[in-house]
Motif scaffolding. Sequence first.
Motif, mmCIF file in Angstrom:
data_model
loop_
_atom_site.group_PDB
_atom_site.id
_atom_site.type_symbol
_atom_site.label_atom_id
_atom_site.label_comp_id
_atom_site.label_asym_id
_atom_site.label_seq_id
_atom_site.Cartn_x
_atom_site.Cartn_y
_atom_site.Cartn_z
ATOM 1 N N ASN A 1 10.770 38.182 72.579
ATOM 2 C CA ASN A 1 9.500 38.356 72.759
ATOM 3 C C ASN A 1 8.834 38.148 71.427
ATOM 4 N N ASN A 2 9.468 37.656 70.427
ATOM 5 C CA ASN A 2 8.809 37.363 69.185
ATOM 6 C C ASN A 2 7.940 38.676 68.629
ATOM 7 N N ALA A 3 8.760 39.831 68.927
ATOM 8 C CA ALA A 3 8.127 40.945 68.398
ATOM 9 C C ALA A 3 8.629 41.647 67.348
ATOM 10 N N LYS B 1 3.367 40.855 67.274
ATOM 11 C CA LYS B 1 4.313 39.465 67.741
ATOM 12 C C LYS B 1 3.679 38.365 66.836
#
Length: 223
Positions: free
Chosen positions: A149-151, A141
């Motif tokens: 989730n900024n993944a 991330k």
Amino acid sequence: MILSLSALSPALAQTDSVQIRFALTYQGEPLQLGQGYALRLQDSILIETMRFYVSHLQFMQGENVAAEVRPTHRLVDAEFLASQRFTIAVKPGFAADKLVFLLGVDSLTQAAGALGDDLDPTQGMYWAWQSGYINFKLEGKTPRCPARNNAFQFHLGGFVAPDASGQRVEIALEAGQKDIVIAFAVDQFLGLVDLQETYEVMRPCAKAVELSKAAAGLFILAK
């Protein structure tokens, strides 16, 4: 003549043995899953998963195979230190000037479907019989990622042309070297990717081949 070698525990290793270790690093230090690292432009990054297959690892002397490592397929996982190192017995007079292996799982094994041990689907490295095994997996991330989730997720695989992503790696060895450390810098790999534009590769495709080639080029002999 090819020597078939069996893995031994360090406690059983004798004088005639070779130590192999994969050193996974980030910014020059051992990679720590779940630890935040500074990223350019004051961002941060977190690595959650890092694992890959090495197959058909062979020691070469000139153009001849000096020895083969068994088992043929090994899963190297940043979460488990034991998966990153092994000791193999060699016969007196063993000599090699190059180490070669496939980053990934070969096409014949892929076509055979799900298998056991390091190739067991419970390792989280198998898609399905049509797509086969994931050769290289990196997940994490960072705020730079616009995904949920900024993944970011890089699941690199594929064994059918034009999307066959397995890559041959060759590493020159020093004369008489018996303690071999193969380094892979995760930060250098991510430095080749714009995580704002490319943050999810989850199937066999041209991008998976491109990133697999980039990853293969980052395996080096640690000094």
